[in-house]
Scaffold this active site. Structure first.
Site, PDB file in Angstrom:
ATOM      1  N   GLN A 132       2.419  25.475   5.043  1.00  0.00           N
ATOM      2  CA  GLN A 132       2.924  27.048   5.814  1.00  0.00           C
ATOM      3  C   GLN A 132       2.396  27.909   5.340  1.00  0.00           C
ATOM      4  O   GLN A 132       2.391  29.282   6.087  1.00  0.00           O
ATOM      5  CB  GLN A 132       4.830  26.624   6.217  1.00  0.00           C
ATOM      6  CG  GLN A 132       5.586  25.290   6.524  1.00  0.00           C
ATOM      7  CD  GLN A 132       4.738  25.205   7.254  1.00  0.00           C
ATOM      8  OE1 GLN A 132       4.351  26.426   8.760  1.00  0.00           O
ATOM      9  NE2 GLN A 132       4.330  23.886   8.253  1.00  0.00           N
ATOM     10  N   ASP A 187      12.251  22.727  16.626  1.00  0.00           N
ATOM     11  CA  ASP A 187      10.751  23.267  17.485  1.00  0.00           C
ATOM     12  C   ASP A 187      10.900  21.749  18.267  1.00  0.00           C
ATOM     13  O   ASP A 187      10.958  21.078  17.767  1.00  0.00           O
ATOM     14  CB  ASP A 187      10.063  23.135  15.618  1.00  0.00           C
ATOM     15  CG  ASP A 187       8.308  23.509  16.033  1.00  0.00           C
ATOM     16  OD1 ASP A 187       8.023  24.490  17.609  1.00  0.00           O
ATOM     17  OD2 ASP A 187       7.507  23.429  16.199  1.00  0.00           O
ATOM     18  N   TRP A 195       3.940  28.879   9.542  1.00  0.00           N
ATOM     19  CA  TRP A 195       5.484  30.008   9.521  1.00  0.00           C
ATOM     20  C   TRP A 195       5.241  30.970   8.891  1.00  0.00           C
ATOM     21  O   TRP A 195       5.444  31.680   9.461  1.00  0.00           O
ATOM     22  CB  TRP A 195       6.263  28.682   9.324  1.00  0.00           C
ATOM     23  CG  TRP A 195       7.603  29.145   9.820  1.00  0.00           C
ATOM     24  CD1 TRP A 195       7.858  29.772  10.962  1.00  0.00           C
ATOM     25  CD2 TRP A 195       9.061  28.974   8.679  1.00  0.00           C
ATOM     26  NE1 TRP A 195       9.005  29.857  10.941  1.00  0.00           N
ATOM     27  CE2 TRP A 195       9.438  29.652   9.803  1.00  0.00           C
ATOM     28  CE3 TRP A 195       9.362  28.350   7.385  1.00  0.00           C
ATOM     29  CZ2 TRP A 195      11.151  30.174   8.700  1.00  0.00           C
ATOM     30  CZ3 TRP A 195      10.483  29.201   7.520  1.00  0.00           C
ATOM     31  CH2 TRP A 195      11.015  30.188   8.132  1.00  0.00           C
ATOM     32  N   LYS A 238       0.965   6.665   5.953  1.00  0.00           N
ATOM     33  CA  LYS A 238       1.138   4.430   6.832  1.00  0.00           C
ATOM     34  C   LYS A 238       0.329   4.236   6.083  1.00  0.00           C
ATOM     35  O   LYS A 238       0.630   2.921   6.279  1.00  0.00           O
ATOM     36  CB  LYS A 238       2.124   5.252   7.868  1.00  0.00           C
ATOM     37  CG  LYS A 238       2.755   5.820   7.983  1.00  0.00           C
ATOM     38  CD  LYS A 238       4.025   5.321   9.998  1.00  0.00           C
ATOM     39  CE  LYS A 238       4.387   6.859  10.095  1.00  0.00           C
ATOM     40  NZ  LYS A 238       5.539   6.627  11.486  1.00  0.00           N
ATOM     41  N   PRO A 252      12.146  25.484  11.554  1.00  0.00           N
ATOM     42  CA  PRO A 252      12.635  24.633  12.576  1.00  0.00           C
ATOM     43  C   PRO A 252      11.157  23.304  12.504  1.00  0.00           C
ATOM     44  O   PRO A 252      10.854  23.274  12.541  1.00  0.00           O
ATOM     45  CB  PRO A 252      12.092  24.877  13.938  1.00  0.00           C
ATOM     46  CG  PRO A 252      11.385  26.431  13.634  1.00  0.00           C
ATOM     47  CD  PRO A 252      11.008  26.482  12.243  1.00  0.00           C
ATOM     48  N   LYS A 289      -2.174  10.736  -1.796  1.00  0.00           N
ATOM     49  CA  LYS A 289      -0.935  11.549  -0.883  1.00  0.00           C
ATOM     50  C   LYS A 289      -0.869  10.152  -0.010  1.00  0.00           C
ATOM     51  O   LYS A 289      -1.746   8.798   0.323  1.00  0.00           O
ATOM     52  CB  LYS A 289      -2.851  12.270   0.607  1.00  0.00           C
ATOM     53  CG  LYS A 289      -1.738  13.224   1.396  1.00  0.00           C
ATOM     54  CD  LYS A 289      -1.927  13.532   2.074  1.00  0.00           C
ATOM     55  CE  LYS A 289      -1.438  15.208   2.748  1.00  0.00           C
ATOM     56  NZ  LYS A 289      -2.544  15.562   3.697  1.00  0.00           N
ATOM     57  N   TRP A 324       3.247  28.236  17.437  1.00  0.00           N
ATOM     58  CA  TRP A 324       3.611  28.880  16.654  1.00  0.00           C
ATOM     59  C   TRP A 324       4.140  30.268  16.490  1.00  0.00           C
ATOM     60  O   TRP A 324       4.723  30.897  15.443  1.00  0.00           O
ATOM     61  CB  TRP A 324       1.838  28.753  15.204  1.00  0.00           C
ATOM     62  CG  TRP A 324       1.754  27.963  14.454  1.00  0.00           C
ATOM     63  CD1 TRP A 324       0.754  26.698  15.748  1.00  0.00           C
ATOM     64  CD2 TRP A 324       2.381  27.263  13.207  1.00  0.00           C
ATOM     65  NE1 TRP A 324       0.452  25.905  14.182  1.00  0.00           N
ATOM     66  CE2 TRP A 324       1.359  25.348  13.639  1.00  0.00           C
ATOM     67  CE3 TRP A 324       3.181  27.922  12.570  1.00  0.00           C
ATOM     68  CZ2 TRP A 324       1.449  24.960  12.186  1.00  0.00           C
ATOM     69  CZ3 TRP A 324       3.355  26.531  11.737  1.00  0.00           C
ATOM     70  CH2 TRP A 324       2.830  25.060  11.366  1.00  0.00           C
TER      71      TRP A 324
END
Length: 795
Positions: free
Chosen positions: A593, A86, A597, A633, A47, A630, A557
């Site tokens: 993750q 989520d 997750w 913004k 999610p 990486k 989580w």
């Protein structure tokens, strides 16, 4: 007739036409219906955070998912593709705080938890359908996902399944409350789990301070009256110092050190590890050698006098003690102990019955006990509306005035954890928290991981496997508001407690009204909502004792880790569906993750079901800019996935992300390569081949209904391209079955460009150009037509 490409043909425009066709003909639903009785290939959608906007890395990850799910569908499987949202936790809370004009967690209580959580819920459902959000991305990129029946983690059904799971943990004796040092997000005032902590390490430049603390008594004769050198990178913790630690077997020295600092000359006797003599400036004369064990029992003067350490009640306070964690790889070989701010320190406080002063608030500011720094931040924190500078530099200045600094700089560069949501540094902080005893089933976690097929395998064996080998207790409680409430009811006097695992059990409690009166939950007239503040008002009276819910909410989580069963509202309904869909045959997410997750699903599934939650997992790495940086913004190097698809098309973007390099490798985004290697080379080869075929097939009146020319009557080059096609199909299938999408794409790409366009079409032009529509020409059409169809199916 074969439809020619229009004069204004562009790939993005063609995709929009196809999307419109899919929607008007309900194509996705029809494919699901066609396969409903087929063998299941189970897929779980990780999610996304509901109020996050998708980026190019999300298009990358979703392409992996869609590619495998489409492939398995075309291979005859039924692939259930339920989307998910989520919806709990800090991202939504922070958005609500911003919209409500709140700048501090304490203001939420003043506003009212009911009003705050109502604002969070409104944000959730507003963002599910936000413009240029996940639904828009999924549609535009051609990702077939059932968004209309998505599971939503803040619904009562989902939370009830989470409660059921937590009750299983509790009943197994795996949940307990403990006073421990935990990583704390100070700007949020809540602890973090070990896997959250691993998500955001940054290289920082911290204090590099050597203190000289005068011994008030010494167990080594030559050390009497000398100063012991103590190293720290956290001057803010010195107010809470209660003891020092040395290594029993480490070699220490007492030295005479003469040096000049500025215009001031120093002649001092100092104590430190012999292997660390290099840190001293000036001239050094060794007066005595001893083991750390010889120094144990020595006492020293308190660093700061703000806190009464109650020496009468704590005999070992301000003593040199033995610690098995002391090393000489850096520092002085002497460690300062502040039990409230370090796990080793805390364990020493329990072993030696030391006090645990805590002159810092959970949000990382000094309390009134520290008069000179009351209210000051302990580290540099950035908030939505202001910044605060940490007190370390001023603390060092105060120590210099007190002549307790040997030398100090702010040049210690190291990797330090930051809150994954606020990007502010964490602090280690002693507090009451709720934990899951994951180390109790560590061996089973490791064993079951060996049944999972990781792509690439080194992630499962290395990064993930190593994590499991050293698995930590899971801090599952959060001092926040918008989340699944921890379903534990406690009698505060006796500390007796129990877990609630369903709405039905909750209804057996009493609802406390504003006036303090208690009525059965079903008679309260208030709709059951498995969130704060409703659940906070439900009390239980058992054997004359009143039980109230502990105030914390659950680590978000745990919500996402409950996907395998909570998406079905198991065990309260859909038992057959859960049984059929568990475990997943395939999941895919980014490498971040691994300790998110992937870990929480594996942890929960191991504890509850004694089986892995998934059989195959594809891990993709980061998408960086073309310089290897990486994306962020602040750097201005982020890539808008919608802009990319509008210019190049979704198919070209998806192909580039899959074929340019293996998905588990760091990928450099370079849109010039999308234009050149995908559009100019691959797609143009394909469309030019189709245009060539369509133009001459229409001129000759070729039809797929024409009699088939037997293979034995076709030209040798026809047989060759058919043979190559079958080899491509074999290699493509093997690659996709092995979840290697990159290799599968490259097999197709090389075939289209080299074999079909540059060889077969070029060598056969005269067969298509000749005037007579004979059997040989028909064979050429049939061969190329079948190649184009099969390529469309593969790509």
């Amino acid at each position: 007739m074969f439809e020619p490409l229009p004069d204004d043909f562009t790939y993005p425009k063609l995709e929009q036409d196809i999307l419109a066709y899919w929607e008007s003909n309900n194509v996705f639903a029809r494919t699901q219906e066609q396969r409903k009785d087929a063998e299941w290939f189970n897929f779980y959608e990780g999610p996304p955070t509901v109020n996050g906007l998708p980026g190019i890395h999300h298009l990358f990850a979703r392409t992996i998912k869609d590619s495998i799910c489409r492939y398995k569908t075309m291979r005859g499987f039924y692939v259930r593709r339920q989307a998910g949202w989520d919806t709990h936790g800090l991202p939504v809370e922070l958005s609500a705080e911003k919209e409500l004009g709140l700048t501090d967690k304490s203001q939420i209580e003043v506003l009212g938890v009911d009003k705050f959580n109502a604002a969070c819920r409104e944000i959730v459902y507003r963002n599910i359908d936000q413009e240029n959000g996940w639904r828009t991305l999924s549609r535009r990129m051609g990702h077939w996902l059932d968004l209309d029946s998505a599971y939503i983690t803040c619904t009562n059904n989902y939370v009830e399944s989470v409660w059921w799971a937590l009750k299983q943990f509790f009943d197994k004796g795996l949940i307990y409350r403990g006073y421990k040092v935990v990583p704390q997000s100070p700007t949020l005032g809540t602890p973090l789990s070990s896997h959250e902590l691993s998500l955001n390490y940054k290289e920082v430049r911290d204090a590099n301070v050597y203190l000289k603390l005068r011994l008030t008594s010494a167990s080594v004769k030559e050390a009497s009256g000398a100063s012991i050198l103590v190293w720290t990178t956290t001057p803010w913790t010195l107010f809470a110092n209660v003891a020092l630690a040395v290594g029993n077997a480490i070699d220490y020295v007492v030295v005479r050190n003469t040096r000049t600092v500025g215009e001031k000359a120093y002649d001092e006797r100092l104590i430190l590890a012999e292997s660390r003599l290099e840190i001293l400036d000036g001239d050094v004369e060794i007066l005595a050698r001893c083991k750390g064990a010889d120094l144990v029992g020595s006492t020293y003067e308190q660093i700061f006098g703000d806190i009464d350490l109650e020496a009468g009640a704590f005999p070992d306070v301000l003593h040199v003690l033995a610690g098995d964690f002391v090393t000489t790889t850096d520092g002085s070989g002497v460690v300062h102990l502040a039990p409230a701010f370090g796990q080793d320190d805390f364990e020493m406080s329990k072993a030696y019955s030391l006090p645990v002063p805590q002159p810092v608030t959970p949000n990382g500011h000094f309390t009134g006990e520290i008069s000179a720094f009351s209210g000051r931040a302990v580290k540099n924190f950035t908030y939505s509306d202001h910044k605060e500078e940490g007190a370390d530099r001023d603390i060092v200045k105060a120590l210099k005035v007190a002549d307790k600094i040997y030398k100090a700089a702010f040049d210690y560069v190291h990797s330090y954890p930051h809150c994954w949501r606020t990007d502010n540094p964490v602090i280690y902080y002693a507090r009451d928290s709720w934990f899951i005893s994951s180390p109790r089933y560590r061996d089973r976690l490791v064993e079951l991981n060996k049944q999972i097929s990781w792509h690439p395998p080194e992630i499962g064996e290395g990064r993930f496997g190593n994590w499991l080998e050293d698995v930590k207790e899971w801090s599952i409680s959060r001092d926040r508001f918008w989340g699944s409430p921890l379903p534990l009811w406690v009698h505060e006097e006796s500390k007796d407690m129990f877990a609630i695992g369903s709405v039905e059990e909750l209804r057996k409690g009493l609802y406390e009204k504003e006036d303090g009166s208690l009525v059965p939950v079903d008679e309260s007239g208030v709709e059951v909502d498995l969130h704060r503040p409703f659940v906070d008002r439900v009390v239980f009276i058992r054997d004359g004792k009143t039980y109230r819910r502990t105030r914390e909410v659950v680590d978000v989580w745990f919500d996402s880790g409950s996907v395998p069963f909570a998406q079905f509202h198991y065990p309260f309904e859909n038992e057959d569906l859960f049984t059929k869909a568990f475990p997943a045959d395939f999941i895919a997410e980014g490498i971040d993750q691994t300790r998110g997750w992937f870990y929480t699903m594996h942890n929960i599934s191991t504890a509850l079901f004694d089986t892995p939650a998934y059989k195959n997992v594809v891990v993709n790495d980061l998408v960086l800019d073309k310089k290897g940086q990486k994306m962020s913004k602040s750097k201005g190097n982020t890539v808008d996935p919608f802009d990319v698809m509008d210019r190049f098309g979704s198919d070209a973007t998806r192909w580039y992300l899959m074929a340019s390099s293996p998905v588990h490798k760091t990928k450099l985004w370079n849109e010039e390569d999308v234009a050149k290697t995908v559009l100019a080379d691959l797609f143009r080869s394909f469309t030019n081949t189709y245009e060539f075929f369509a133009m001459y097939a229409n001129l000759d009146g070729y039809s797929a209904e024409d009699p088939i020319v037997p293979l034995e009557k076709r030209a040798e080059i026809d047989l060759w391209i058919i043979s190559r096609l079958n080899t491509v199909i074999r290699d493509y299938t093997a690659s996709m079955d092995d979840f290697d999408i990159t290799r599968a794409c490259r097999v197709v790409q090389e075939f289209v460009i080299d074999d079909v366009s540059n060889w077969y079409v070029r060598r056969n032009r005269r067969r298509f150009w000749k005037g007579e529509y004979d059997e040989d020409k028909r064979a050429a059409y049939q061969t190329l037509h079948s190649v184009l169809i099969r390529l469309s199916e593969l790509s």
